[in-house]
Motif scaffolding. Sequence first.
Motif, PDB file in Angstrom:
ATOM      1  N   ASN A  33       0.859  -1.155  -0.089  1.00 52.28           N
ATOM      2  CA  ASN A  33       0.029  -0.059  -0.152  1.00 52.28           C
ATOM      3  C   ASN A  33       0.854   1.191   0.128  1.00 52.28           C
ATOM      4  OD1 ASN A  33      -2.421   1.394   2.358  1.00 52.28           O
ATOM      5  ND2 ASN A  33      -1.987   1.820   0.017  1.00 52.28           N
ATOM      6  N   ILE A  35       0.700   5.452  -0.915  1.00 52.86           N
ATOM      7  CA  ILE A  35      -0.128   6.566  -1.296  1.00 52.86           C
ATOM      8  C   ILE A  35       1.022   7.603  -2.239  1.00 52.86           C
ATOM      9  CG2 ILE A  35      -1.236   8.757  -0.386  1.00 52.86           C
ATOM     10  CD1 ILE A  35      -2.494   6.254   0.573  1.00 52.86           C
ATOM     11  N   ASN A  70      -4.284   6.144  -3.997  1.00 58.41           N
ATOM     12  CA  ASN A  70      -4.032   5.363  -2.858  1.00 58.41           C
ATOM     13  C   ASN A  70      -3.841   3.924  -3.740  1.00 58.41           C
ATOM     14  OD1 ASN A  70      -4.424   3.500  -0.860  1.00 58.41           O
ATOM     15  ND2 ASN A  70      -6.337   3.902  -0.369  1.00 58.41           N
ATOM     16  N   THR A  72      -3.168   0.099  -3.945  1.00 53.57           N
ATOM     17  CA  THR A  72      -3.166  -1.255  -3.109  1.00 53.57           C
ATOM     18  C   THR A  72      -3.438  -2.489  -3.802  1.00 53.57           C
ATOM     19  OG1 THR A  72      -5.628  -1.088  -2.569  1.00 53.57           O
ATOM     20  CG2 THR A  72      -4.435  -0.300  -0.862  1.00 53.57           C
ATOM     21  N   GLU A  81      -5.456  -1.778  -6.855  1.00 55.80           N
ATOM     22  CA  GLU A  81      -6.546  -0.963  -6.706  1.00 55.80           C
ATOM     23  C   GLU A  81      -6.125   0.196  -6.751  1.00 55.80           C
ATOM     24  OE1 GLU A  81      -9.896  -3.440  -3.847  1.00 55.80           O
ATOM     25  OE2 GLU A  81      -8.938  -1.712  -3.107  1.00 55.80           O
ATOM     26  N   GLY A  84      -9.470   2.705  -4.150  1.00 56.92           N
ATOM     27  CA  GLY A  84     -10.924   1.893  -3.696  1.00 56.92           C
ATOM     28  C   GLY A  84     -11.453   1.121  -4.937  1.00 56.92           C
ATOM     29  N   ILE A 114      -4.692  12.353   7.143  1.00 57.79           N
ATOM     30  CA  ILE A 114      -5.857  11.786   6.064  1.00 57.79           C
ATOM     31  C   ILE A 114      -5.270  10.331   5.965  1.00 57.79           C
ATOM     32  CG2 ILE A 114      -6.068  11.851   3.744  1.00 57.79           C
ATOM     33  CD1 ILE A 114      -5.494  14.713   3.438  1.00 57.79           C
ATOM     34  N   ILE A 115      -4.330   9.777   5.941  1.00 55.89           N
ATOM     35  CA  ILE A 115      -4.198   8.493   5.859  1.00 55.89           C
ATOM     36  C   ILE A 115      -4.512   7.739   6.843  1.00 55.89           C
ATOM     37  CG2 ILE A 115      -2.462   6.808   5.680  1.00 55.89           C
ATOM     38  CD1 ILE A 115      -0.651   8.686   4.266  1.00 55.89           C
ATOM     39  N   GLY A 118      -8.142   6.906   6.860  1.00 53.73           N
ATOM     40  CA  GLY A 118      -8.633   6.056   5.967  1.00 53.73           C
ATOM     41  C   GLY A 118      -9.556   6.500   4.929  1.00 53.73           C
ATOM     42  N   GLN A 119      -9.807   7.933   4.780  1.00 54.27           N
ATOM     43  CA  GLN A 119     -11.021   8.545   4.148  1.00 54.27           C
ATOM     44  C   GLN A 119     -10.502   8.908   2.661  1.00 54.27           C
ATOM     45  OE1 GLN A 119     -11.372  12.625   6.301  1.00 54.27           O
ATOM     46  NE2 GLN A 119     -13.105  11.036   6.803  1.00 54.27           N
ATOM     47  N   LEU A 120      -9.378   8.548   2.240  1.00 57.26           N
ATOM     48  CA  LEU A 120      -8.796   9.078   0.918  1.00 57.26           C
ATOM     49  C   LEU A 120      -9.694   9.020  -0.091  1.00 57.26           C
ATOM     50  CD1 LEU A 120      -6.141  10.229   0.773  1.00 57.26           C
ATOM     51  CD2 LEU A 120      -5.247   8.324  -0.492  1.00 57.26           C
ATOM     52  N   GLU A 121     -10.435   7.808  -0.323  1.00 59.55           N
ATOM     53  CA  GLU A 121     -11.423   7.875  -1.431  1.00 59.55           C
ATOM     54  C   GLU A 121     -12.857   7.932  -1.132  1.00 59.55           C
ATOM     55  OE1 GLU A 121     -10.408   3.847   0.384  1.00 59.55           O
ATOM     56  OE2 GLU A 121      -9.332   5.262  -0.948  1.00 59.55           O
TER      57      GLU A 121
HETATM   58  C1  NAG Z   1      -6.633   2.799   0.560  1.00 64.65           C
HETATM   59  O1  NAG Z   1      -7.242   1.647  -0.210  1.00 64.65           O
HETATM   60  C2  NAG Z   1      -7.482   0.443   0.572  1.00 64.65           C
HETATM   61  C3  NAG Z   1      -8.180  -0.355  -0.316  1.00 64.65           C
HETATM   62  O2  NAG Z   1      -9.226   0.113  -0.918  1.00 64.65           O
HETATM   63  C4  NAG Z   1      -8.317   0.956   1.971  1.00 64.65           C
HETATM   64  O3  NAG Z   1      -8.420   0.013   2.895  1.00 64.65           O
HETATM   65  C5  NAG Z   1      -7.374   2.005   2.715  1.00 64.65           C
HETATM   66  O4  NAG Z   1      -8.140   2.567   3.610  1.00 64.65           O
HETATM   67  C6  NAG Z   1      -7.142   3.286   1.774  1.00 64.65           C
HETATM   68  N1  NAG Z   1      -6.506   4.250   2.424  1.00 64.65           N
HETATM   69  C7  NAG Z   1      -6.771   5.647   2.793  1.00 64.65           C
HETATM   70  C8  NAG Z   1      -5.796   6.466   3.403  1.00 64.65           C
HETATM   71  O5  NAG Z   1      -7.868   5.926   2.601  1.00 64.65           O
END
Ligand code: NAG
Length: 334
Positions: A33, A35, A70, A72, A81, A84, A114-115, A118-121
């Motif tokens: 993973n 960013i 992001n 992954t 991915e 997301g 932000i990371i 986990g709400q990047l997308e």
């Molecule tokens: C990046 O993508 C993964 C898989 O969709 C997700 O689990 C993770 O939360 C994401 N990271 C951020 C920082 O949004």
Amino acid sequence: MPFPLLFIAIVSLFQFSIAGVAPEITTVQEGYNIIAKLPCLGCPFLVQDTSRGENESWTVRTDDNALLLNITLPYDSSYIELNGQRVWPAYSKLQKIYANQVVQDISDENLQAIISTGQLESSHETYSGGGYFGLSYSQSLRHIRNASAFIFQLDIIEIWSDLPPTPILHKLENPNQKMLELLLLQKPVMSALEPISSEIIKAELVSRGHHGKAQNKDQQVMHFLEWDSFGQKGTLTHYLSSWGSAMLNFLDSGIWALLAVIFGILLLFVLVCVICIFGCDFWQDDYSQAQHGKARGQRRRVRGDVEQGKVGFKSAEELGLLGRGRVVGLGKSD
Ligand SMILES: *[C@@H]1O[C@H](CO)[C@@H](O)[C@H](O)[C@H]1NC(C)=O
Ligand SMILES: *[C@@H]1O[C@H](CO)[C@@H](O)[C@H](O)[C@H]1NC(C)=O
Ligand SMILES: *[C@@H]1O[C@H](CO)[C@@H](O)[C@H](O)[C@H]1NC(C)=O
């Protein structure tokens, strides 16, 4: 310099580097993973002044900015991915992908915040304050040197947003615009039951055309506005899947819809049966008529030949044959 002062200087220097500008690539999980903060050259920067309420409209400002990607790679499978959504392998249906926009000199601290949420997308749905864009992109995956290593390149070619009152579309045409390149290594497979999986060995932002241009067969291009959840607009797949889903929606709308569809199918079935039965009959009729007509035609020809035969143009065998034909013909028609 007395020792405590030196110590403070070192500590503050250390803090300064911690609070520095976020790097282009942040590794969240080694191999799986990352960013990427992709500088978006000349891109409009979207801002919303929320000081007068939540509902102020978005405006465009000139500011150096970047898109957050992001990437992954799930442990047990071989797909990539982006924010997301699966980008590779994509088969025939490419995903619509959104990316959040941040100022280019976002601090490491802010990026980490932000990371960690986990709400990047998801922020383009939950709305967490930043602007976001729909991405048009071109991507490619190819083998390099040996069979177990791959290069994945992702080039953002256009961004689109409908946040401002009039939607904006911006092409990333700056010659210095960079793209994301990943070096992936396929992990050795221990048993036949184990799925093939890879990990990210290296991630960097490179200039377009790095490692040469990908061949068309390795490349997929997604134009954001040409696709919707049913696939690429104007293609047969799109037509079929949107028709299918319209049908499902109709079925969902209640018992009468369901009955109407069942009745429709029955009617169609009956219609097909009727067409089959009568259609076969017609066909048989045609067939026997054709046979009859053929026979008549033969007879007519025979008579004509006989007349010629009389004048002596035909050989004996032919005359014999024709003679027989004549008898038959006469016998039947008289
Ligand atoms: C990046 O993508 C993964 C898989 O969709 C997700 O689990 C993770 O939360 C994401 N990271 C951020 C920082 O949004
Ligand atoms: C916010 O804007 C939307 C559409 O522009 C409108 O429907 C809604 O009523 C507004 N809400 C407030 C609290 O102003
Ligand atoms: C294959 O490529 C990877 C990455 O470039 C390298 O680490 C590895 O040694 C190579 N293997 C062989 C057999 O050449």
